[in-house]
Design a protein around this motif. Structure first.
Motif, PDB file in Angstrom:
ATOM      1  N   UNK A  69      -1.842  16.254  -0.207  1.00 55.04           N
ATOM      2  CA  UNK A  69      -1.455  14.962  -0.795  1.00 55.04           C
ATOM      3  C   UNK A  69      -1.294  13.919   0.306  1.00 55.04           C
ATOM      4  N   UNK A  70      -0.717  14.347   1.414  1.00 57.70           N
ATOM      5  CA  UNK A  70      -0.558  13.432   2.539  1.00 57.70           C
ATOM      6  C   UNK A  70      -1.924  12.998   3.067  1.00 57.70           C
ATOM      7  N   UNK A  71      -2.848  13.956   3.173  1.00 55.83           N
ATOM      8  CA  UNK A  71      -4.176  13.617   3.692  1.00 55.83           C
ATOM      9  C   UNK A  71      -4.856  12.588   2.792  1.00 55.83           C
ATOM     10  N   UNK A  72      -4.745  12.798   1.465  1.00 54.73           N
ATOM     11  CA  UNK A  72      -5.345  11.837   0.534  1.00 54.73           C
ATOM     12  C   UNK A  72      -4.582  10.517   0.588  1.00 54.73           C
ATOM     13  N   UNK A  73      -3.259  10.612   0.612  1.00 50.43           N
ATOM     14  CA  UNK A  73      -2.426   9.410   0.672  1.00 50.43           C
ATOM     15  C   UNK A  73      -2.713   8.591   1.921  1.00 50.43           C
ATOM     16  N   UNK A  74      -2.844   9.273   3.043  1.00 54.11           N
ATOM     17  CA  UNK A  74      -3.135   8.569   4.295  1.00 54.11           C
ATOM     18  C   UNK A  74      -4.481   7.854   4.208  1.00 54.11           C
ATOM     19  N   UNK A  97      -8.190   9.210 -11.708  1.00 53.37           N
ATOM     20  CA  UNK A  97      -7.582   7.939 -12.099  1.00 53.37           C
ATOM     21  C   UNK A  97      -7.988   6.805 -11.142  1.00 53.37           C
ATOM     22  N   UNK A  98      -7.955   7.114  -9.835  1.00 53.32           N
ATOM     23  CA  UNK A  98      -8.355   6.107  -8.842  1.00 53.32           C
ATOM     24  C   UNK A  98      -9.800   5.685  -9.068  1.00 53.32           C
ATOM     25  N   UNK A  99     -10.634   6.675  -9.393  1.00 52.80           N
ATOM     26  CA  UNK A  99     -12.046   6.372  -9.642  1.00 52.80           C
ATOM     27  C   UNK A  99     -12.187   5.493 -10.886  1.00 52.80           C
ATOM     28  N   UNK A 151       0.828  -1.209   0.000  1.00 52.16           N
ATOM     29  CA  UNK A 151       0.000   0.000   0.000  1.00 52.16           C
ATOM     30  C   UNK A 151       0.861   1.256   0.000  1.00 52.16           C
ATOM     31  N   UNK A 152       1.919   1.204   0.821  1.00 54.00           N
ATOM     32  CA  UNK A 152       2.793   2.375   0.922  1.00 54.00           C
ATOM     33  C   UNK A 152       3.424   2.668  -0.437  1.00 54.00           C
ATOM     34  N   UNK A 153       3.853   1.612  -1.096  1.00 54.23           N
ATOM     35  CA  UNK A 153       4.486   1.805  -2.391  1.00 54.23           C
ATOM     36  C   UNK A 153       3.504   2.404  -3.396  1.00 54.23           C
ATOM     37  N   UNK A 154       2.264   1.923  -3.343  1.00 59.15           N
ATOM     38  CA  UNK A 154       1.233   2.441  -4.232  1.00 59.15           C
ATOM     39  C   UNK A 154       0.999   3.930  -3.998  1.00 59.15           C
ATOM     40  N   UNK A 155       0.840   4.301  -2.719  1.00 55.39           N
ATOM     41  CA  UNK A 155       0.571   5.702  -2.383  1.00 55.39           C
ATOM     42  C   UNK A 155       1.745   6.594  -2.788  1.00 55.39           C
ATOM     43  N   UNK A 156       2.959   6.082  -2.547  1.00 55.21           N
ATOM     44  CA  UNK A 156       4.122   6.900  -2.892  1.00 55.21           C
ATOM     45  C   UNK A 156       4.296   7.013  -4.403  1.00 55.21           C
ATOM     46  N   UNK A 157       3.787   6.026  -5.136  1.00 53.05           N
ATOM     47  CA  UNK A 157       3.862   6.147  -6.592  1.00 53.05           C
ATOM     48  C   UNK A 157       2.818   7.162  -7.094  1.00 53.05           C
ATOM     49  N   UNK A 158       1.694   7.279  -6.364  1.00 51.45           N
ATOM     50  CA  UNK A 158       0.691   8.286  -6.738  1.00 51.45           C
ATOM     51  C   UNK A 158       1.172   9.691  -6.381  1.00 51.45           C
ATOM     52  N   UNK A 159       1.842   9.799  -5.240  1.00 47.69           N
ATOM     53  CA  UNK A 159       2.326  11.108  -4.767  1.00 47.69           C
ATOM     54  C   UNK A 159       3.833  11.029  -4.492  1.00 47.69           C
ATOM     55  N   UNK A 160       4.626  11.042  -5.559  1.00 50.46           N
ATOM     56  CA  UNK A 160       6.078  10.850  -5.383  1.00 50.46           C
ATOM     57  C   UNK A 160       6.695  11.907  -4.472  1.00 50.46           C
ATOM     58  N   UNK A 161       6.054  13.063  -4.372  1.00 46.72           N
ATOM     59  CA  UNK A 161       6.626  14.115  -3.530  1.00 46.72           C
ATOM     60  C   UNK A 161       6.670  13.722  -2.058  1.00 46.72           C
ATOM     61  N   UNK A 162       5.780  12.837  -1.666  1.00 51.03           N
ATOM     62  CA  UNK A 162       5.774  12.416  -0.258  1.00 51.03           C
ATOM     63  C   UNK A 162       6.996  11.553   0.050  1.00 51.03           C
ATOM     64  N   UNK A 163       7.460  10.877  -0.985  1.00 51.84           N
ATOM     65  CA  UNK A 163       8.554   9.925  -0.808  1.00 51.84           C
ATOM     66  C   UNK A 163       9.809  10.592  -0.246  1.00 51.84           C
TER      67      UNK A 163
END
Ligand SMILES: Nc1ncnc2c1ncn2[C@@H]1O[C@H](COP(=O)(O)OP(=O)(O)OP(=O)(O)O)[C@@H](O)[C@H]1O
Ligand SMILES: [Mg+2]
Lengths: 233, 292
Positions: free
Chosen positions: A142-147, A179-181, A113-125
């Motif tokens: 982005x963090x709020x959505x990623x979380x 995209x997620x939708x 899951x973490x990898x998926x979220x970080x691929x959606x929001x690379x800036x969090x990485x």
């Protein structure tokens, strides 16, 4: 998926929502529009069991508990609240881990899951060990959505994710949600910026004075003046 | 001019009693962070820790350390009972913070009186954990019980710190302290965390009571003075900051010890309240607190 019937909510003696009917189907992205103070946040909060409300909210065929946000979250209904609700003094990594609280915040599933979220929001990485509160507004959103995505939601609800953000960042976040939708995640999106929301939504509700003023099909909206009429009706 | 050896002795004693205040102060912080409640029944946990250990040793002949461990667990369970029976019903009814704080004060009095009926008003004590003559370092006598107090406190602080920083449950508790609603939105059982915070701080209070009893004594009414000192420690440290409360406890313990030897034992409370007032006037956010 989500079926809201006759939902009313009040703050003390003030009724903020009045007999709302609303649905979100599987794979749908539904927008809720309306002016300030219309009751949009109250609607999402009532679905999450955070207000004293009456009516019926069912999700995937069974009723959601009335007054337990955590139990509702565990059913897979996840809200990104107004103001984001990130844990500002904690690190980005800790925030993301708490999003996956239900699976224990570890293990192979967590890593995936973490990898998926970080691929959606690379800036969090690049910012995993930074405190969440020290990031820019856009990164915090982005963090709020990623979380929220770390919980692997069955329905994602967002309360004005565009608030106070630069158009470019908003576009980035909206593209991601779109995209997620498209990949099958049902989304209920509260947004004041109608053109933005209608670009991605399959259906939209306009809420005014705590009531559903109209249900609109984005493809049939010819002018935003038409929409504005509902705002003040 | 005070003799340096004498001063060293005072500092050592002050630090050890300060550790006790610090542990009690941390108990205040843990509950406050999880709920916003200032739990004035904290002193009852301290008294119950010492008293339960005493009763276990006197009635069942259990070895000292076993009695301490069992007493800690028993008091932790009582802490959860307090949360379930007194705090939770008020919480569910959206009672004001003031009402909940008063309720904990009432609970403290009930526990105190019940203990008076059960064991009478005579002070009780338990043996020191290590019965050896004190170690002498340059004329300063350091009793083994002081080493126990300081050692156990340091281990507990490190363990608590690791719990809050490294474990998921500890992080979830911190999340509840930062934003309870956002924590609930992550699926965190916020009311479960409240019960856990009561268990944790009751356990800490009990350990403090168990550690300190051999150096003083325990009686049905020792809780309140300890609670007040722990409360001051927590304020000095910046309420809600466990590490701050611990440092606050040491500042308080040392100031009290210094005041007692310079001005006489009547000045103990004056010193405690002076420390409190100084902090409230000049640094109201406490040692580690930031303006909220
Ligand atoms: N905690 C509260 N106590 C009392 N009234 C409230 C509370 N929260 C909201 N309200 C009232 O309920 C109504 C609906 O508020 P709500 O926040 O749901 O509106 P909104 O559509 O989300 O507005 P915005 O676009 O400004 O976020 C408003 O009249 C508001 O003043
Ligand atoms: Mg709102």
């Amino acid at each position: 998926m989500l079926d809201v019937k006759q939902l009313s909510a009040r703050y003390g003696h003030v009724e903020a929502l009045h007999l709302i009917d609303l649905t979100v189907g599987a794979n749908e992205l539904v927008a809720v529009l309306g002016p300030n103070g219309a009751g949009k946040s109250t609607l999402l909060r009532s679905i999450m069991g955070l207000t004293s409300s009456s009516g019926r909210v069912t999700f995937a065929g069974t009723a959601l508990p009335r007054r337990s946000a955590s139990a509702i979250a565990r059913r897979g209904v996840v809200l990104v609240p107004e103001g984001r609700g990130i844990f500002a003094p904690m690190t980005v990594a800790e925030n993301l881990q708490l999003g996956a609280y239900q699976i224990g915040g570890g293990g192979a599933e967590f890593a995936a899951r973490l990898q998926h979220v970080l691929s959606l929001f690379p800036r969090l990485k690049e910012r995993l060990s930074q405190t969440a509160g020290s990031m820019s507004g856009g990164e915090q959103q982005m963090l709020a959505v990623g979380r929220a995505l770390m919980a692997k939601p069955k329905l994602l609800m967002l309360d004005e994710p565009s608030l106070g953000l630069a158009p470019k960042v908003v576009a980035e976040i909206m593209e991601t949600l779109g995209r997620l939708n498209a990949e099958g995640l049902p989304i209920l999106l509260v947004e004041q910026k109608a053109p933005l929301a209608l670009k991605f939504a399959h259906r939209a509700y306009v809420i005014a004075n705590g009531r559903v003023a109209a249900e609109v099909n984005p493809r049939e909206i010819k002018s935003y003046d038409e929409l504005a009429r509902y705002y003040f009706s | 001019m005070i003799d340096p050896t004498y001063l060293g002795q005072i500092l050592v004693n002050g630090i050890s009693v300060g550790c006790i205040y610090g542990l009690i102060g941390i108990g205040f912080c843990v509950i406050y962070n999880a709920s916003g409640i200032v739990n004035f029944a904290q002193g009852a946990f301290v008294m119950l820790g010492g008293m339960t250990a005493y009763l276990l040793i006197a009635k069942t002949g259990l070895p000292l350390l076993a009695a301490g461990v069992i007493a800690t667990l028993v008091v932790a369970v009582l802490g959860v009972a307090l949360e379930r029976l007194v705090v939770r019903p008020l919480w569910d009814r959206n009672a004001t913070m003031f009402v909940m704080i008063l309720a904990t004060l009432a609970a403290q009095i009930v526990v105190e009186r019940a203990m008076l009926l059960m064991v009478g008003d005579q002070p009780k004590s338990i043996a020191v954990f290590t019965d050896l003559p004190p170690i002498r370092i340059g004329g300063v006598a350091i009793g083994y019980q002081l080493l126990w107090i300081i050692g156990v406190s340091v281990v507990l602080i490190s363990a608590l710190n690791a719990f809050f920083q490294r474990t998921l449950v500890g992080r979830a508790m911190r999340a509840c302290a930062i934003d309870r609603e956002a924590a609930a939105l992550q699926g965190i059982n916020v009311s479960g965390m409240l019960a856990l915070s009561f268990a944790l701080s009751a356990g800490l209070g009990a350990i403090a009571g168990f550690l300190v009893t051999p150096t003083q004594y325990t009686a049905y009414n020792v809780g309140t003075p300890f609670a007040i000192s722990g409360f001051i420690a927590a304020i000095v440290g910046g309420f809600g900051r466990p590490l701050g409360a611990f440092l606050g406890g040491i500042i308080l313990g040392v100031s009290q010890a210094l005041a007692v030897v310079t001005f006489g034992s009547g000045m103990k409370n004056v010193a405690a309240l002076s420390v409190l007032l100084l902090f409230l006037f000049f640094r109201p956010t406490g040692l580690l607190g930031t303006a909220k």
